[in-house]
Scaffold this motif. Sequence first.
Motif, PDB file in Angstrom:
ATOM      1  N   ARG A  43       0.827  -1.208   0.000  1.00  0.00           N
ATOM      2  CA  ARG A  43       0.000   0.000   0.000  1.00  0.00           C
ATOM      3  C   ARG A  43       0.863   1.260   0.000  1.00  0.00           C
ATOM      4  O   ARG A  43       0.604   2.212  -0.735  1.00  0.00           O
ATOM      5  CB  ARG A  43      -0.913   0.001   1.239  1.00  0.00           C
ATOM      6  N   LEU A  44       1.922   1.229   0.819  1.00  0.00           N
ATOM      7  CA  LEU A  44       2.768   2.416   0.945  1.00  0.00           C
ATOM      8  C   LEU A  44       3.606   2.670  -0.292  1.00  0.00           C
ATOM      9  O   LEU A  44       3.744   3.799  -0.746  1.00  0.00           O
ATOM     10  CB  LEU A  44       3.700   2.256   2.138  1.00  0.00           C
ATOM     11  N   ARG A  47       1.846   3.767  -3.678  1.00  0.00           N
ATOM     12  CA  ARG A  47       1.132   5.040  -3.700  1.00  0.00           C
ATOM     13  C   ARG A  47       1.543   5.842  -4.920  1.00  0.00           C
ATOM     14  O   ARG A  47       2.700   5.779  -5.340  1.00  0.00           O
ATOM     15  CB  ARG A  47       1.497   5.865  -2.462  1.00  0.00           C
ATOM     16  N   PRO A  48       0.592   6.637  -5.466  1.00  0.00           N
ATOM     17  CA  PRO A  48       0.983   7.451  -6.618  1.00  0.00           C
ATOM     18  C   PRO A  48       2.141   8.388  -6.284  1.00  0.00           C
ATOM     19  O   PRO A  48       2.984   8.688  -7.123  1.00  0.00           O
ATOM     20  CB  PRO A  48      -0.292   8.252  -6.930  1.00  0.00           C
ATOM     21  N   VAL A  49       2.157   8.815  -5.023  1.00  0.00           N
ATOM     22  CA  VAL A  49       3.138   9.839  -4.656  1.00  0.00           C
ATOM     23  C   VAL A  49       4.576   9.294  -4.640  1.00  0.00           C
ATOM     24  O   VAL A  49       5.533  10.040  -4.808  1.00  0.00           O
ATOM     25  CB  VAL A  49       2.744  10.460  -3.286  1.00  0.00           C
TER      26      VAL A  49
END
Lengths: 513, 357
Positions: A43-44, A47-49
Amino acid sequence: MRTLRTAPGPLPLVAGLVALLVASPLVFVGLQAAQAGGDTAHRLLARPVVGTLLWHTVALTTVVTAGTLVLGFTAAYLVERTDLPARRAWTVALAMPLAVPEFVHGYSWVSLFPWVQGYWGAVLVMTSSLYPLVFLPVAATLRHADAAAEEVARSLGRGRLATLWRVTLPLTRPALAGGALLVSLYLLGEYGAFAMLRYTTFATAIYNEFQTSFDMASASLLTLTLVGLALLLVTLDARAARRGRVVREGTTGRGCAPVALGHWKPVAAGALAAVVGVTLGVPVFALVHWLVRGSSTTLPSASIVTETATTLGYALTAAALATAAAVPVALYSWRRPTRLARTVERAAYLTRALPGIAVALSVVYFAIRYAQPLYQQPSLLVAGYVVLFFPLALTSVRASLAHVPHGVEDVARSLGVRRILVLGRVTLPLILPGLGAAFAMVTLTASTELTATLLLRPTGTETLATQFWVYTTGLSYGAAAPYAAVMVALSVPAVLILTRRTLGTRATAPREN
Amino acid sequence: MSRVVLRSARRSAVLATAVSLSALALAGCSGSNDSGGASDTASGGSLKGQTITVYSGQHEQTVSALVKDFQARTGIKANVRSGDEAELANQILTEGPASPADVFFAENPPALTTLENKGLLAKVNAATLATVPSADSSAKGDWVGVSAREAAFVYDTGKLKAAQLPAGVKDLAGPAWKGKLGIAPSETDFTPIVTRMIRTAGEAGAKSWLAGLKANSKVYGSNEDLVAAVNRGEVEGGVIDHYYWYRLRDEQGAAHIHSALGYFAQGDPGALVDVSGAAVLSHGKHQAAAQAFLAYLTGKPAQQIIATSESYEYPLAAGVKNSKVSRALTASGPVVRAGDLGDGKDALQLLQTVGLL
């Protein structure tokens, strides 16, 4: 010869121990990251970021490192190899931006020119605050290097540019590589300046993760990604350094006849003046501006004296210890360029890229478990500084060892001098300028450290940087200004020492005398 | 974990009497008009000379005024470790049971709730909890509310009139605000607003709101940067806690202020009144003295210091008013219950999903 060099000694053990200690934050980060499950990790990291952060970090590191290399080398060349007047003054002025902590650089620009932000803002501010890390070692190399090679090249009819490209540049390659490594590792770990410039990198994201989620596992996962980037840089540096091992076997280095600049003299002087104006003038102006303008400006409280003493005490002790610790590691990898030795040396560098908060939390973690009586004692803060700034010391010591001919220790030992005496009488004196530079460099950086200090300092004590932080977070920029000013003032002697020690005196007087 | 809780429960039972007595003594001296410095605090006598360690994420100048007064009244010395509340919470989590901290004084409930969920906090004395409205403290009684701040919309008075201000924080995601806003999503003050948005608009609604906000905004690293940027006209407005603007005004002087505060309508997720609270660490070695500090913080003298300090926060105790802030706390609606803010994890994940963190 060989038997002498490989004779067992305490050196590998000491070097290994130091490296282990310095690399302990990596162990901590690994342990913590392992606690995040696969799902969290996915999940981390998906991330798009994260893609953006990776791109930001790589783009910034590449451009700023390149910028500092060009600026640092050009300035050093102009000062050391041309007939530019007042070279001593130029050297000091060009080194002086080091005396201003990065977060003060960042604030100076942002407070005076709000449009300085984002990518180009970060490039501008970081290049102007970090280029001395390239300038100083390159200038030192140029000053101490024997001029023979360059003279031969020119006497053989090579033009100035060809000589510069084929002879002078390769000569400075280890210094350039060392400087580039420091600059890029600094960029990976820097938080404060980027936060002010509104530019997000991995380090700012990690900091935010710590700040908003109170979840060490996920923050550590991001940190590991950063360590991966750092590993890449350290490997690249090792290659560059291997290709350019410079050993001056001659014992008398001679100064080089300066290149005449002719019509270009005013242009060169003007360019250097612009560099000094941008990199040093802006922060000095901003500091004066705050002192005058901020309405919360009061006479600095009496505590500023205590805080100055505290800051100095911690910084000087840390500098002495870090320098002492760097010697065995640098010596070990210099004497025995084995795979193990290289690993030990590189592990030490990796921590430089870790955000201060990750290093600080790891020191908290280990201290509370294995050294509780020391927890939140001055000695622990000093230990934290040593871990954080060891790579700075190591670079300086390593750079000076690169110029020591390999056989000197063997010769001394073959003459019957005992190992420890060889170290004291032969090796250390040869690298003394490097030790001085390491000491000044760590003093300088430690006296302005903020993140780790906040977590590791003894409860109730403040340093100049923590007090500065207290006021800026309360928006009292005027009240903060005296603390920033004292930090800068304290750093000036360190930069002067650094400049003098790094450059030393010219090997012999220039020929034109 | 349960053993930890049991042990701390037993310990606090043993100490409860002494502490509630000292709390009474404190309340007693605060009742008198002039509470003349070092009181003898009959039961506090045993605590006199003790030293507690306070990890404080609160405004430093105010905390040092509070600690000085506390020392004078009780004879208990307090060593303050000032820092960012999140850093300090991380530090306590890393230290675990070996933490030297006796008290954690935080800015926002999620930092306290995180430690509460990890079982690191001791129950606050009932007498202390009773001094502030029950909604202002942890539902489980693990920490007590001390002061409040409210979210506000700071705007550039050169570019916006009061009539043009958004009625709700939801409007800020609309196209009218494109390129005009600033936000500081990494601030621990911002997460509660997102949490409230999730509660009112659902996860999907909150997500599209955040995406709109992101498209409209410049992102700042801190509320200090944001309020300063609005004041110099870099962006037209932004959501901050009210006191940042007052501190900016103090710093720059009224002549240099080109901004003002607006407020969202009552009941809006952006009309957020949030408490700062304090807790006793369950492994702390000075439980009674730590409880005495909490009792002091919620008592009248301390609340009066908070009301007149440069931190511009609202005191919570009945009958103490902040005269330095132009708007009364009652105008803003009720304090949001800590339980409604949780530990902020949902909001955080949402912020990460949309790419603001």
